[in-house]
Design an enzyme around this catalytic site. Structure first.
Site, mmCIF file in Angstrom:
data_model
loop_
_atom_site.group_PDB
_atom_site.id
_atom_site.type_symbol
_atom_site.label_atom_id
_atom_site.label_comp_id
_atom_site.label_asym_id
_atom_site.label_seq_id
_atom_site.Cartn_x
_atom_site.Cartn_y
_atom_site.Cartn_z
ATOM 1 N N ASN A 175 3.942 -6.703 -8.228
ATOM 2 C CA ASN A 175 4.006 -7.537 -7.032
ATOM 3 C C ASN A 175 3.842 -6.672 -5.783
ATOM 4 O O ASN A 175 4.292 -5.526 -5.731
ATOM 5 C CB ASN A 175 5.275 -8.399 -6.981
ATOM 6 C CG ASN A 175 6.566 -7.647 -7.155
ATOM 7 O OD1 ASN A 175 6.631 -6.636 -7.844
ATOM 8 N ND2 ASN A 175 7.619 -8.138 -6.538
ATOM 9 N N GLU A 212 4.429 -7.116 -1.750
ATOM 10 C CA GLU A 212 4.990 -7.982 -0.717
ATOM 11 C C GLU A 212 4.397 -7.652 0.648
ATOM 12 O O GLU A 212 3.848 -6.568 0.864
ATOM 13 C CB GLU A 212 6.523 -7.835 -0.708
ATOM 14 C CG GLU A 212 7.108 -8.302 -2.037
ATOM 15 C CD GLU A 212 8.618 -8.378 -2.061
ATOM 16 O OE1 GLU A 212 9.283 -7.818 -1.171
ATOM 17 O OE2 GLU A 212 9.140 -9.019 -3.012
ATOM 18 N N CYS A 269 2.221 -12.072 -6.340
ATOM 19 C CA CYS A 269 2.966 -11.745 -7.558
ATOM 20 C C CYS A 269 2.184 -10.795 -8.457
ATOM 21 O O CYS A 269 0.941 -10.734 -8.411
ATOM 22 C CB CYS A 269 3.233 -13.005 -8.366
ATOM 23 S SG CYS A 269 4.303 -14.184 -7.568
ATOM 24 N N GLU A 314 1.488 -11.048 -11.548
ATOM 25 C CA GLU A 314 0.530 -11.700 -12.451
ATOM 26 C C GLU A 314 -0.816 -11.908 -11.774
ATOM 27 O O GLU A 314 -1.878 -11.665 -12.349
ATOM 28 C CB GLU A 314 1.071 -13.058 -12.913
ATOM 29 C CG GLU A 314 2.352 -12.977 -13.732
ATOM 30 C CD GLU A 314 3.633 -13.042 -12.907
ATOM 31 O OE1 GLU A 314 3.638 -12.519 -11.765
ATOM 32 O OE2 GLU A 314 4.625 -13.603 -13.391
ATOM 33 N N CYS A 341 5.532 -17.735 -11.625
ATOM 34 C CA CYS A 341 5.736 -18.829 -10.667
ATOM 35 C C CYS A 341 4.605 -19.857 -10.819
ATOM 36 O O CYS A 341 3.625 -19.632 -11.536
ATOM 37 C CB CYS A 341 5.780 -18.281 -9.240
ATOM 38 S SG CYS A 341 4.159 -17.900 -8.563
ATOM 39 N N CYS A 384 1.050 -18.602 -10.003
ATOM 40 C CA CYS A 384 0.506 -17.722 -11.059
ATOM 41 C C CYS A 384 0.148 -18.519 -12.302
ATOM 42 O O CYS A 384 -0.823 -18.201 -12.992
ATOM 43 C CB CYS A 384 1.506 -16.624 -11.387
ATOM 44 S SG CYS A 384 1.660 -15.431 -10.040
HETATM 45 N N1 THU Z 1 7.336 -12.327 -8.434
HETATM 46 C C1 THU Z 1 6.363 -11.870 -9.276
HETATM 47 O O1 THU Z 1 5.692 -10.881 -8.988
HETATM 48 N N2 THU Z 1 6.176 -12.531 -10.439
HETATM 49 C C2 THU Z 1 6.955 -13.551 -10.891
HETATM 50 O O2 THU Z 1 6.732 -14.035 -12.000
HETATM 51 C C3 THU Z 1 8.043 -14.071 -10.054
HETATM 52 C C4 THU Z 1 8.118 -13.521 -8.694
HETATM 53 C C5 THU Z 1 7.593 -11.562 -7.205
HETATM 54 C C6 THU Z 1 7.156 -12.192 -5.915
HETATM 55 C C7 THU Z 1 8.091 -11.506 -4.925
HETATM 56 O O3 THU Z 1 7.543 -10.254 -4.567
HETATM 57 C C8 THU Z 1 9.354 -11.263 -5.724
HETATM 58 O O4 THU Z 1 8.988 -11.348 -7.088
HETATM 59 C C9 THU Z 1 10.476 -12.247 -5.442
HETATM 60 O O5 THU Z 1 10.027 -13.555 -5.548
#
Ligand code: THU
Length: 134
Positions: free
Chosen positions: A42, A44, A53, A55, A86, A89
């Site tokens: 991920n 941000e 994310c 994925e 999520c 994704c």
């Molecule tokens: N996140 C992912 O990378 N994948 C997931 O399956 C769930 C959430 C990340 C997005 C964000 O950077 C952090 O987790 C919190 O939501």
């Protein structure tokens, strides 16, 4: 039991997560039809909403390398209850990995296997765009 190399790749990718805001680090790894492994973490944004994310980072990295189909996906987070993709994704996975197996895993070695189809029943894709008007 031999560790799943796809889970190992996702676990390693997780260490590269850029998650200074949520501190929630996620790694993902995809397997292509020819066995190539492509990982993502991920990433941000200070704007929060532009966060991507693990994925989707992995899928987009794979597409940028010329792959259009993925057969397996591993998602790793440090949560006792395994972290599923999520909704956004799930949509992207549906479009590039509709038949894929999904392996959810945590750092304690817990795993669960399901499918993209389990996660997104009746997904929207290019087929609807090709439908004639009713
Ligand atoms: N996140 C992912 O990378 N994948 C997931 O399956 C769930 C959430 C990340 C997005 C964000 O950077 C952090 O987790 C919190 O939501």
């Amino acid at each position: 039991m031999t560790p799943d190399p796809l889970v190992a790749a996702a676990t390693e990718a997780r260490t590269r997560a850029f998650a200074p805001y949520s501190k929630f680090q996620v790694g993902a790894a995809l397997e292509t039809e020819d066995g190539t492994v492509i990982a993502g973490c991920n990433v941000e944004s200070a704007s929060y909403g532009l966060t991507t994310c693990a994925e989707r980072v992995a899928v987009f990295a794979g597409v940028a390398r010329g792959f259009r189909r993925f057969t397996r996906v591993a998602v790793v987070a440090d949560t006792a209850a395994l972290t599923p993709p999520c909704g956004a994704c799930r949509q992207i996975l549906w479009e590039f990995a509709p038949d894929a197996e999904v392996v959810l895993a945590n750092l304690a070695g817990r795993t669960e296997r399901l499918t993209v189809r389990d996660l997104l029943p009746r997904g929207f894709d290019a087929r609807q765009l090709a439908e004639p008007p009713s």
